[in-house]
Design a protein around this motif. Structure first.
Motif: not given
Length: 460
Positions: A2, A94, A132, A134, A155, A158, A183, A195, A197-199, A201
């Motif tokens: 992503n 990021v 972070v 990604r 993430e 990743a 990751a 670890l 998840a993007r939601t 972070q």
């Protein structure tokens, strides 16, 4: 993967948006991009009803030349660290990058040195860096300013690695197997701390910055010690010390927020934490896992971070000693213990150590060399476990109960000898109060004065 940009927090001001680069190699087909592979600026964490909290953002853009770092990317990062230092801002990175930009040759490569230097100058100013990672995060970006961040999350899924899997396979002929360069692999080997998840972070970053309380995932009510131990005297206290909650369970239960600092194994735990509303660094052991060389390296990292950020250090100790096995010996256990002592000696901030169970030998003392040293009422601390003393002196482990008394390891013994500062009743409320008072009263350097005084009593 992503690669869509999902900002953590609103960008208040973008920095150096007009900076443009050139074509130092006159590389065939290369044209410097209008946009760049990194965005920098001042971001804000919304705080309804309270002042906004700002940080310096360095965000890689994989959609621009694979996030590769050329002269402009490096310059933007260097300037961002310098602005953050001047404005006393933490830095949040990021990352998403394929590495150094080959089309700019050595001008690209030297950005690794420049960004690493800027990162360290920011760190020396006592400011926090959070990253972070990604997907992908590889090459020169990963091997410079990203890996220098104090706390790092990746993430899930990743690609994370010094060289991308395709480059490894085509240049070395070695096939990447399993989950290497991911990751998950990095997390398992202690290269990233979480670890996320993007939601989640933004929430994780806020906790790492100390702006949100997020309890440890394993937080649970504390149990008590075994009540069926009938042995009396020092041996009874040794047996009691080996029951009850582990030291890391005490650490987690007593803190309102916990951002894990991960090591290569689970023999020692560390965290950026919040205790009774104050930001601290915590180090804790678990009696079922003797500290390994990797565990002491994690402790050294945590101690150094506390010193650099100006945060108090609280250690929770319960271990019969360091891991004595062959692998630990090969890993340099003695040297890592020595470096842990040195890190504690050099700590510039107040420190408090609480022995919750059994403290054994130098492997435990290296984590308890604090300005205030406290024991729970049924904890013990000794130069060696009674079984070890019996094996050495009597060649008979069955004499351990008698040898326990000879070692005088109980909390009362140690208080009388001037080795410790206090004995604490075994209740969560009493421990909270005692640690809070110790943090208020401790002065950096008391750790050496107390042990010097205990030694002077026996010099003639």
């Amino acid at each position: 993967m992503n690669t869509r940009r999902v900002p953590l927090h609103p960008l208040q001001t973008e920095w150096d948006a007009g900076l443009r680069g050139g074509d130092p190699l006159a590389f065939p087909g290369y044209s410097p991009p209008d946009g760049e592979s990194v965005l920098t600026g001042r971001a804000v964490v919304p705080s309804p009803g309270r002042p906004e909290h700002a940080y310096a953002l360095i965000e890689g853009r994989f959609d621009v030349m694979g996030g590769s770092m050329g002269a402009v990317h490096g310059e933007r990062v260097v300037r961002a660290f310098r602005r953050a230092t001047q404005e006393r801002l933490p830095v949040v990175i990021v990352s998403a990058s394929g590495g150094a930009r080959m089309q700019e040759g050595m001008v690209s490569l030297v950005q690794m040195a420049r960004t690493a230097t800027a990162s360290r100058a920011h760190a020396r100013a006592g400011l926090l860096q959070v990253a972070v990672l990604r997907g992908p995060t590889t090459g020169g970006v990963y091997a410079s300013y990203v890996s220098l961040a104090d706390v790092r999350a990746a993430e899930p899924g990743a690609t994370i690695g010094f060289a991308g899997p395709r480059v490894v396979e085509l240049t070395t002929g070695e096939r990447i197997l399993g989950d290497s360069h991911t990751a998950e692999f990095a997390f398992r080997h202690g290269l990233v701390d979480a670890l996320v998840a993007r939601t989640d972070q933004a929430r994780w970053v806020e906790a790492a910055l100390g702006l949100r309380l997020v309890a440890a995932a394993d937080a649970a009510p504390l149990g008590g010690r075994r009540d069926d131990i009938s042995a009396e005297g020092a041996w009874g206290e040794v047996l009691r010390s080996r029951s009850g909650p582990h030291a890391d369970a005490w650490a987690v239960a007593l803190t309102e927020s916990w951002t894990e600092l991960r090591g290569a194994d689970a023999s020692v735990r560390a965290a950026l934490a919040t205790f009774e509303g104050r930001r601290v660094v915590v180090v804790a052991t678990n009696r079922e896992r003797r500290p390994t060389p990797a565990g002491y390296r994690l402790a050294q990292r945590a101690i150094a971070l506390a010193s650099r950020l100006g945060l108090p250090l609280v250690t929770f100790v319960d271990t019969p000693g360091a891991d004595p096995r062959t692998a630990a010996e090969a890993g340099g256990a003695a040297g890592e213990i020595a470096r842990a002592f040195a890190a504690m000696a050099e700590l510039a901030t107040p420190s408090v150590a609480l022995v919750t169970g059994e403290g054994g030998s130098g492997g435990a003392l290296a984590l308890a060399f604090a300005d205030r040293l406290l024991l729970l009422e049924h904890a013990v601390f000794s130069v060696i476990a009674p079984e070890g003393a019996a094996a050495i002196l009597d060649r008979d482990a069955s004499t351990a109960p008698a040898r326990a008394g000879d070692l005088k390891p109980t909390a009362a013994d140690l208080l009388a000898a001037g080795i410790i500062d206090g004995v604490i009743q075994e209740s969560e409320a009493a421990v909270r109060k005692a640690i809070g008072r110790a943090l208020d009263e401790a002065v950096a350097g008391d750790r050496t004065r107390r042990f010097d005084a205990a030694t002077a009593r026996w010099l003639r």
